[in-house]
Design an enzyme around this catalytic site. Structure first.
Site, PDB file in Angstrom:
ATOM      1  N   LYS A 145      18.985  -6.677  30.197  1.00  0.00           N
ATOM      2  CA  LYS A 145      19.971  -6.736  31.288  1.00  0.00           C
ATOM      3  C   LYS A 145      19.512  -7.741  32.355  1.00  0.00           C
ATOM      4  CE  LYS A 145      18.356  -3.472  34.562  1.00  0.00           C
ATOM      5  NZ  LYS A 145      18.319  -2.411  35.423  1.00  0.00           N
TER       6      LYS A 145
ATOM      7  N   LYS B  92       9.673   0.719  34.268  1.00  0.00           N
ATOM      8  CA  LYS B  92       8.943   0.182  35.428  1.00  0.00           C
ATOM      9  C   LYS B  92       7.446   0.464  35.304  1.00  0.00           C
ATOM     10  CE  LYS B  92      12.630  -0.165  38.807  1.00  0.00           C
ATOM     11  NZ  LYS B  92      13.214   0.315  40.060  1.00  0.00           N
TER      12      LYS B  92
ATOM     13  N   LYS C 274      16.999  -8.380  38.918  1.00  0.00           N
ATOM     14  CA  LYS C 274      16.521  -9.105  40.102  1.00  0.00           C
ATOM     15  C   LYS C 274      15.057  -9.495  39.978  1.00  0.00           C
ATOM     16  CE  LYS C 274      18.917  -6.074  43.257  1.00  0.00           C
ATOM     17  NZ  LYS C 274      18.396  -4.749  43.502  1.00  0.00           N
TER      18      LYS C 274
HETATM   19  P1  TYM Z   1      19.633  -1.644  41.958  1.00  0.00           P
HETATM   20  O1  TYM Z   1      19.283  -2.167  43.298  1.00  0.00           O
HETATM   21  O2  TYM Z   1      18.694  -1.890  40.827  1.00  0.00           O
HETATM   22  O3  TYM Z   1      21.044  -2.208  41.503  1.00  0.00           O
HETATM   23  C1  TYM Z   1      22.173  -2.127  42.351  1.00  0.00           C
HETATM   24  C2  TYM Z   1      23.425  -1.840  41.562  1.00  0.00           C
HETATM   25  O4  TYM Z   1      23.673  -2.890  40.609  1.00  0.00           O
HETATM   26  C3  TYM Z   1      23.803  -2.342  39.301  1.00  0.00           C
HETATM   27  N1  TYM Z   1      23.231  -3.302  38.346  1.00  0.00           N
HETATM   28  C4  TYM Z   1      23.911  -3.865  37.341  1.00  0.00           C
HETATM   29  N2  TYM Z   1      25.185  -3.722  36.920  1.00  0.00           N
HETATM   30  C5  TYM Z   1      25.574  -4.466  35.853  1.00  0.00           C
HETATM   31  N3  TYM Z   1      24.746  -5.320  35.195  1.00  0.00           N
HETATM   32  C6  TYM Z   1      23.470  -5.499  35.579  1.00  0.00           C
HETATM   33  N4  TYM Z   1      22.669  -6.341  34.940  1.00  0.00           N
HETATM   34  C7  TYM Z   1      22.990  -4.742  36.693  1.00  0.00           C
HETATM   35  N5  TYM Z   1      21.801  -4.673  37.336  1.00  0.00           N
HETATM   36  C8  TYM Z   1      21.966  -3.783  38.337  1.00  0.00           C
HETATM   37  C9  TYM Z   1      23.020  -1.044  39.342  1.00  0.00           C
HETATM   38  O5  TYM Z   1      23.434  -0.161  38.335  1.00  0.00           O
HETATM   39  C10 TYM Z   1      23.334  -0.544  40.726  1.00  0.00           C
HETATM   40  O6  TYM Z   1      24.576   0.104  40.762  1.00  0.00           O
HETATM   41  N6  TYM Z   1      18.504   3.188  42.178  1.00  0.00           N
HETATM   42  C11 TYM Z   1      19.498   2.225  42.568  1.00  0.00           C
HETATM   43  C12 TYM Z   1      19.733   2.180  44.065  1.00  0.00           C
HETATM   44  C13 TYM Z   1      20.068   3.498  44.663  1.00  0.00           C
HETATM   45  C14 TYM Z   1      21.278   4.232  44.512  1.00  0.00           C
HETATM   46  C15 TYM Z   1      21.119   5.419  45.273  1.00  0.00           C
HETATM   47  C16 TYM Z   1      22.457   3.986  43.809  1.00  0.00           C
HETATM   48  C17 TYM Z   1      19.252   4.232  45.481  1.00  0.00           C
HETATM   49  N7  TYM Z   1      19.877   5.394  45.830  1.00  0.00           N
HETATM   50  C18 TYM Z   1      22.134   6.398  45.335  1.00  0.00           C
HETATM   51  C19 TYM Z   1      23.481   4.977  43.879  1.00  0.00           C
HETATM   52  C20 TYM Z   1      23.288   6.146  44.633  1.00  0.00           C
HETATM   53  C21 TYM Z   1      19.020   0.857  42.103  1.00  0.00           C
HETATM   54  O7  TYM Z   1      17.873   0.639  41.876  1.00  0.00           O
HETATM   55  O8  TYM Z   1      19.964  -0.091  42.054  1.00  0.00           O
END
Ligand code: TYM
Length: 325
Positions: free
Chosen positions: A192, A110, A195
């Site tokens: 990957k 990032k 979003k």
């Molecule tokens: P975020 O919002 O980027 O993504 C949400 C969830 O989707 C999964 N993910 C994917 N899985 C498979 N293939 C992909 N291309 C892909 N892109 C995203 C992510 O692994 C995630 O599970 N930091 C976290 C949010 C968060 C969180 C937490 C998660 C904040 N606090 C506490 C667990 C526990 C995040 O940015 O996810």
């Protein structure tokens, strides 16, 4: 078991978020205490428009419910509405070695992507994420593969806290699926699905059928014409096979057999149909929920109240142990 996970309301949710995270959450709701929140405090660490944030939060809640979360079972709420997240985040900062944060892959990625905005929140992000889970004494965290390193830090900080201040937290385990934990971009299958990239690289959960079909038909494929699963030699087709397999329950071997004498074109057309049909009930539910503002607010209110009770209890215990009360 207490399960905790969250998603940032940075844009619409895509099929990677679904296959890597949400799809796991659905069956877990049945026999566990699940805490699934909207990680808005995380979303403000990268450039965003304050005017759109509330709407993005609402859309994420709608996506949770449309994809199958049950607000009668899971606790669903907005992270920033419970100030104990930031409070525990600060307390945990004091035991987190800065080197642990500087080596995080997501921080490095990032910082490269948002060069003009390398803020302290971006570095500190995994500590807040640790607080998100420890605040509810989470034991397991269902996520995609990109979050693995952050969950390792949760275990490190949990251990450190317990050593310093007495047994308080368990060490959360990551729940990362063997298949689907890293869905790749449609336009660049070496990256990957994300979003924040070009919308053409993602299938969003609520894309209209024509849009889904167009995206899949123009997804990057590999040289050759055989539908074969081989991540190194055929990353594009392998990614599409993974999506096909996860949405139908057929193994990639079965799919290879089914498409043996057919080319990429036939395979993609068939996959487009599978995705369109799979997501049809999601689109229907989303359209219905979009008009039920009061119901959505009620879900968040109830979730907030259930989450707050647990959060306040943990903070009280933590502050006592740290000599702050
Ligand atoms: P975020 O919002 O980027 O993504 C949400 C969830 O989707 C999964 N993910 C994917 N899985 C498979 N293939 C992909 N291309 C892909 N892109 C995203 C992510 O692994 C995630 O599970 N930091 C976290 C949010 C968060 C969180 C937490 C998660 C904040 N606090 C506490 C667990 C526990 C995040 O940015 O996810």
């Amino acid at each position: 078991m207490r399960i905790v996970s969250g998603i940032q309301p940075t844009s619409q949710l895509h099929i990677g978020n679904y296959l890597g995270a949400i799809k796991q959450w659905i069956p877990l709701q049945e026999n566990n205490e699940c805490v699934f929140f909207i990680a808005d405090l995380h979303a403000i660490t990268t450039p965003y428009d304050p005017k759109n944030l509330q709407n993005a939060i609402k859309e994420t809640v709608i996506a949770y419910i449309s994809a199958g979360l049950n607000p009668e079972k899971a606790i669903i709420f907005v992270q920033s509405q419970i100030k104990e997240h930031t409070e525990l985040g600060w307390l945990l900062n004091t035991i987190c070695p800065i080197g642990e944060l500087e080596r995080m892959t997501q921080y490095k990625d990032k910082s490269k992507k948002f060069k003009a905005n390398i803020n302290a929140g971006l570095l500190d992000y995994p500590v807040l994420q640790t607080a998100d889970v420890l605040l509810y004494k989470g034991q397991a965290v269902p996520v995609g593969k990109d979050q693995e390193q952050h969950i390792e830090l949760m275990r490190t900080l949990s251990r450190k806290f317990n050593q310093k201040f007495g047994q308080t937290f368990s060490e959360p385990a990551s729940m990362i699926l063997k298949e689907g934990s890293k869905i790749m971009s449609l336009t660049d299958p070496k990256k990957k699905m994300s979003k924040s990239d070009d919308p053409k690289s993602c299938i969003f959960l609520f894309d209209e059928p024509e849009v889904i079909t167009k995206k899949i038909l123009s997804a990057q494929t590999d040289s050759g014409k055989d539908v074969i699963y081989n991540v190194t030699k055929k990353p594009g087709i392998s990614n599409l096979l993974t999506i096909y397999s996860l949405l139908t329950g057929k193994t990639t071997q079965q799919l290879e057999d089914e498409f043996r004498d057919k080319g990429y074109g036939d395979f993609k057309k068939s996959l487009a149909l599978v995705v369109v049909n799979y997501l049809e009930p999601f689109r229907r539910k989303q359209k219905e929920l979009a008009t039920r503002e009061v119901y959505i607010q009620e879900i968040l209110k109830q979730g907030h109240s259930r989450a707050l009770t647990i959060a306040q209890e943990t903070i009280k215990e933590v502050k006592e142990k740290m000599g702050l009360v």
